[in-house]
Design a protein around this motif. Structure first.
Motif, PDB file in Angstrom:
ATOM      1  N   SER A 119       0.801  -1.221   0.000  1.00 35.70           N
ATOM      2  CA  SER A 119       0.000   0.000   0.000  1.00 35.70           C
ATOM      3  C   SER A 119       0.830   1.265   0.000  1.00 35.70           C
ATOM      4  O   SER A 119       0.322   2.351  -0.274  1.00 35.70           O
ATOM      5  N   PHE A 120       2.145   1.145   0.263  1.00 31.45           N
ATOM      6  CA  PHE A 120       3.000   2.340   0.301  1.00 31.45           C
ATOM      7  C   PHE A 120       3.155   2.998  -1.059  1.00 31.45           C
ATOM      8  O   PHE A 120       3.633   4.131  -1.143  1.00 31.45           O
ATOM      9  N   PHE A 121       2.753   2.331  -2.131  1.00 29.45           N
ATOM     10  CA  PHE A 121       2.785   2.979  -3.446  1.00 29.45           C
ATOM     11  C   PHE A 121       1.773   4.127  -3.514  1.00 29.45           C
ATOM     12  O   PHE A 121       1.849   4.964  -4.412  1.00 29.45           O
ATOM     13  N   GLU A 122       0.834   4.157  -2.571  1.00 30.67           N
ATOM     14  CA  GLU A 122      -0.174   5.216  -2.538  1.00 30.67           C
ATOM     15  C   GLU A 122       0.056   6.199  -1.384  1.00 30.67           C
ATOM     16  O   GLU A 122      -0.795   7.034  -1.112  1.00 30.67           O
ATOM     17  N   TYR A 123       1.207   6.088  -0.729  1.00 27.30           N
ATOM     18  CA  TYR A 123       1.516   7.036   0.343  1.00 27.30           C
ATOM     19  C   TYR A 123       1.862   8.398  -0.248  1.00 27.30           C
ATOM     20  O   TYR A 123       2.258   8.520  -1.404  1.00 27.30           O
ATOM     21  N   GLU A 124       1.762   9.430   0.595  1.00 22.57           N
ATOM     22  CA  GLU A 124       2.219  10.757   0.209  1.00 22.57           C
ATOM     23  C   GLU A 124       3.739  10.820   0.331  1.00 22.57           C
ATOM     24  O   GLU A 124       4.364  10.005   1.014  1.00 22.57           O
ATOM     25  N   ALA A 125       4.345  11.829  -0.334  1.00 21.15           N
ATOM     26  CA  ALA A 125       5.799  11.954  -0.321  1.00 21.15           C
ATOM     27  C   ALA A 125       6.342  12.146   1.085  1.00 21.15           C
ATOM     28  O   ALA A 125       7.428  11.663   1.415  1.00 21.15           O
ATOM     29  N   ASN A 126       5.606  12.877   1.946  1.00 16.32           N
ATOM     30  CA  ASN A 126       6.106  13.104   3.295  1.00 16.32           C
ATOM     31  C   ASN A 126       5.940  11.883   4.193  1.00 16.32           C
ATOM     32  O   ASN A 126       6.245  11.938   5.383  1.00 16.32           O
ATOM     33  N   GLU A 127       5.470  10.768   3.630  1.00 13.60           N
ATOM     34  CA  GLU A 127       5.378   9.506   4.360  1.00 13.60           C
ATOM     35  C   GLU A 127       6.404   8.512   3.830  1.00 13.60           C
ATOM     36  O   GLU A 127       6.232   7.304   3.926  1.00 13.60           O
ATOM     37  N   ALA A 128       7.506   9.050   3.285  1.00 11.41           N
ATOM     38  CA  ALA A 128       8.569   8.218   2.721  1.00 11.41           C
ATOM     39  C   ALA A 128       9.178   7.333   3.800  1.00 11.41           C
ATOM     40  O   ALA A 128       9.086   7.606   5.001  1.00 11.41           O
ATOM     41  N   LEU A 129       9.819   6.255   3.357  1.00 10.28           N
ATOM     42  CA  LEU A 129      10.470   5.309   4.261  1.00 10.28           C
ATOM     43  C   LEU A 129      11.892   5.790   4.533  1.00 10.28           C
ATOM     44  O   LEU A 129      12.686   5.970   3.612  1.00 10.28           O
ATOM     45  N   HIS A 130      12.224   5.987   5.810  1.00  9.19           N
ATOM     46  CA  HIS A 130      13.566   6.443   6.182  1.00  9.19           C
ATOM     47  C   HIS A 130      14.386   5.228   6.616  1.00  9.19           C
ATOM     48  O   HIS A 130      14.078   4.589   7.619  1.00  9.19           O
ATOM     49  N   LEU A 131      15.424   4.935   5.854  1.00  7.58           N
ATOM     50  CA  LEU A 131      16.189   3.707   6.043  1.00  7.58           C
ATOM     51  C   LEU A 131      17.357   3.891   6.998  1.00  7.58           C
ATOM     52  O   LEU A 131      18.032   4.923   6.990  1.00  7.58           O
ATOM     53  N   SER A 132      17.625   2.853   7.785  1.00  6.50           N
ATOM     54  CA  SER A 132      18.854   2.809   8.557  1.00  6.50           C
ATOM     55  C   SER A 132      19.985   2.417   7.599  1.00  6.50           C
ATOM     56  O   SER A 132      19.742   2.006   6.455  1.00  6.50           O
ATOM     57  N   ASP A 133      21.227   2.523   8.041  1.00  8.06           N
ATOM     58  CA  ASP A 133      22.364   2.160   7.185  1.00  8.06           C
ATOM     59  C   ASP A 133      22.283   0.693   6.764  1.00  8.06           C
ATOM     60  O   ASP A 133      22.548   0.354   5.604  1.00  8.06           O
ATOM     61  N   GLN A 134      21.905  -0.172   7.690  1.00  3.44           N
ATOM     62  CA  GLN A 134      21.801  -1.597   7.365  1.00  3.44           C
ATOM     63  C   GLN A 134      20.686  -1.855   6.358  1.00  3.44           C
ATOM     64  O   GLN A 134      20.845  -2.644   5.420  1.00  3.44           O
ATOM     65  N   GLU A 135      19.561  -1.187   6.552  1.00  6.48           N
ATOM     66  CA  GLU A 135      18.442  -1.355   5.624  1.00  6.48           C
ATOM     67  C   GLU A 135      18.801  -0.837   4.239  1.00  6.48           C
ATOM     68  O   GLU A 135      18.436  -1.446   3.221  1.00  6.48           O
ATOM     69  N   LYS A 136      19.527   0.261   4.195  1.00  4.69           N
ATOM     70  CA  LYS A 136      19.947   0.810   2.902  1.00  4.69           C
ATOM     71  C   LYS A 136      20.856  -0.166   2.170  1.00  4.69           C
ATOM     72  O   LYS A 136      20.759  -0.335   0.944  1.00  4.69           O
ATOM     73  N   GLU A 137      21.747  -0.827   2.893  1.00  5.37           N
ATOM     74  CA  GLU A 137      22.639  -1.816   2.275  1.00  5.37           C
ATOM     75  C   GLU A 137      21.838  -2.958   1.665  1.00  5.37           C
ATOM     76  O   GLU A 137      22.139  -3.426   0.559  1.00  5.37           O
ATOM     77  N   ILE A 138      20.815  -3.409   2.364  1.00  3.52           N
ATOM     78  CA  ILE A 138      19.970  -4.489   1.852  1.00  3.52           C
ATOM     79  C   ILE A 138      19.252  -4.046   0.578  1.00  3.52           C
ATOM     80  O   ILE A 138      19.242  -4.770  -0.430  1.00  3.52           O
ATOM     81  N   VAL A 139      18.669  -2.843   0.615  1.00  6.79           N
ATOM     82  CA  VAL A 139      17.943  -2.327  -0.548  1.00  6.79           C
ATOM     83  C   VAL A 139      18.881  -2.153  -1.737  1.00  6.79           C
ATOM     84  O   VAL A 139      18.568  -2.561  -2.861  1.00  6.79           O
ATOM     85  N   ASP A 140      20.052  -1.569  -1.508  1.00  8.18           N
ATOM     86  CA  ASP A 140      21.013  -1.352  -2.592  1.00  8.18           C
ATOM     87  C   ASP A 140      21.455  -2.679  -3.215  1.00  8.18           C
ATOM     88  O   ASP A 140      21.631  -2.783  -4.433  1.00  8.18           O
TER      89      ASP A 140
END
Length: 301
Positions: A119-140
């Motif tokens: 459902s996050f595809f319908e979120y507003e921009a100010n409801e973006a997901l803020h990643l931790s460093d570890q989470e960013k590594e996984i996503v990248d």
């Protein structure tokens, strides 16, 4: 407004080299060099976009709002969203990427049918997901796998592997959003209290007769959230979605009117904002297992 229908058209507008796949692409923001004429011009993107910005001084116009990306902000947009690039800045930093895929890439697949879960595809921009460093590594890492897969020689396994990696990425995003709701417990609890208070105000016969039955969209708007974000936040904290909260409140009002008044069923339905008495009857039967008239009779015995 510029309608962008294809991946190749997007590459052309952003000043990037030709895409390696017709339905999916990963664009490094360092490679983006749109002409000045495309700044502050609204674009309608007719595909899905997942965008990550790091340490960015990049202003994005999303709908009618400005959104300033911060470190590790992951934003999701569905087809049909309106975006625009803010004015060009000489000090603009471009650290991040956008992963874009056309609906045709997943249409008819298992992932296509699972999309409502994300459902996050319908979120507003100010409801973006803020990643931790570890989470960013996984996503990248997952995004890198996707890029390698679509950039190579395509074979009979390519599409399945692309979709599998996309699904893994979206599942991690769902997990990380769950973490974000948990780590913001105090703010979430305050929002739940505010929502319940707002719902109480909207769920009176007087309020309903004046403004109609409360909706998730209207309540979310008053709270400054998107409907999906509000429902997901409530679900995580309370186990109920916004719509389920509304149904429970409407049911309590309906039960009270059925038991404390002699008003005909059609009049109660009208007072509660139901367009047809049959809709009210269906609602009561779904919630209580009996019709409004049967409920009245059973409680009177």
């Amino acid at each position: 407004m510029v309608n962008i229908e294809s991946i190749s058209e997007l590459h052309d507008i952003l000043g990037c080299t030709k895409p390696k796949h017709p339905l999916i692409t990963l664009i490094d923001y360092n490679t983006v060099n749109p002409r000045d004429s495309y700044y502050n011009v609204p674009f309608k993107l007719n595909f899905y976009m997942i965008s990550l910005k790091n340490n960015a001084e990049c202003e994005l116009i999303y709908g009618r709002k400005y959104y300033d990306f911060h470190e590790g902000s992951l934003m999701f947009t569905a087809p049909g969203q309106i975006l625009a690039k803010g004015s060009r800045s000489g000090n603009e930093k471009r650290d991040g990427w956008m992963l874009v895929f056309h609906p045709d890439l997943i249409r008819g697949s298992a992932l296509w049918h699972k999309l409502p879960e994300y459902s996050f595809f319908e979120y507003e921009a100010n409801e973006a997901l803020h990643l931790s460093d570890q989470e960013k590594e996984i996503v990248d890492r997952i995004v890198s796998h996707i890029q390698v897969e679509y950039s190579g020689n395509l074979d009979t396994y390519s599409n399945d592997l692309l979709l599998s990696n996309l699904e893994v990425l979206l599942n991690y995003a769902k997990r990380f959003y769950g973490r974000q709701f948990i780590t913001r417990t105090a703010a979430v609890k305050d929002s739940v209290v505010k929502f319940e208070r707002l719902l109480q105000e909207h769920c009176t016969t007087e309020a309903i007769e004046k403004a109609g039955m409360p909706s998730v969209k209207r309540l979310a708007q008053e709270m400054g959230y998107s409907p999906n974000y509000l429902s997901d936040m409530l679900k995580k904290e309370t186990g109920k979605t916004a719509q389920e909260f509304i149904k429970l409140h409407m049911l309590e009002i309906a039960k009270r009117l059925l038991l404390t008044t002699k008003d005909p069923i059609y009049l109660i339905a009208e007072r509660l904002g139901f367009e047809q008495p049959s809709s009210f009857t269906k609602f009561i039967k779904m919630q209580l297992g009996v019709s409004p008239a049967e409920y009245r009779r059973l409680k009177a015995e």
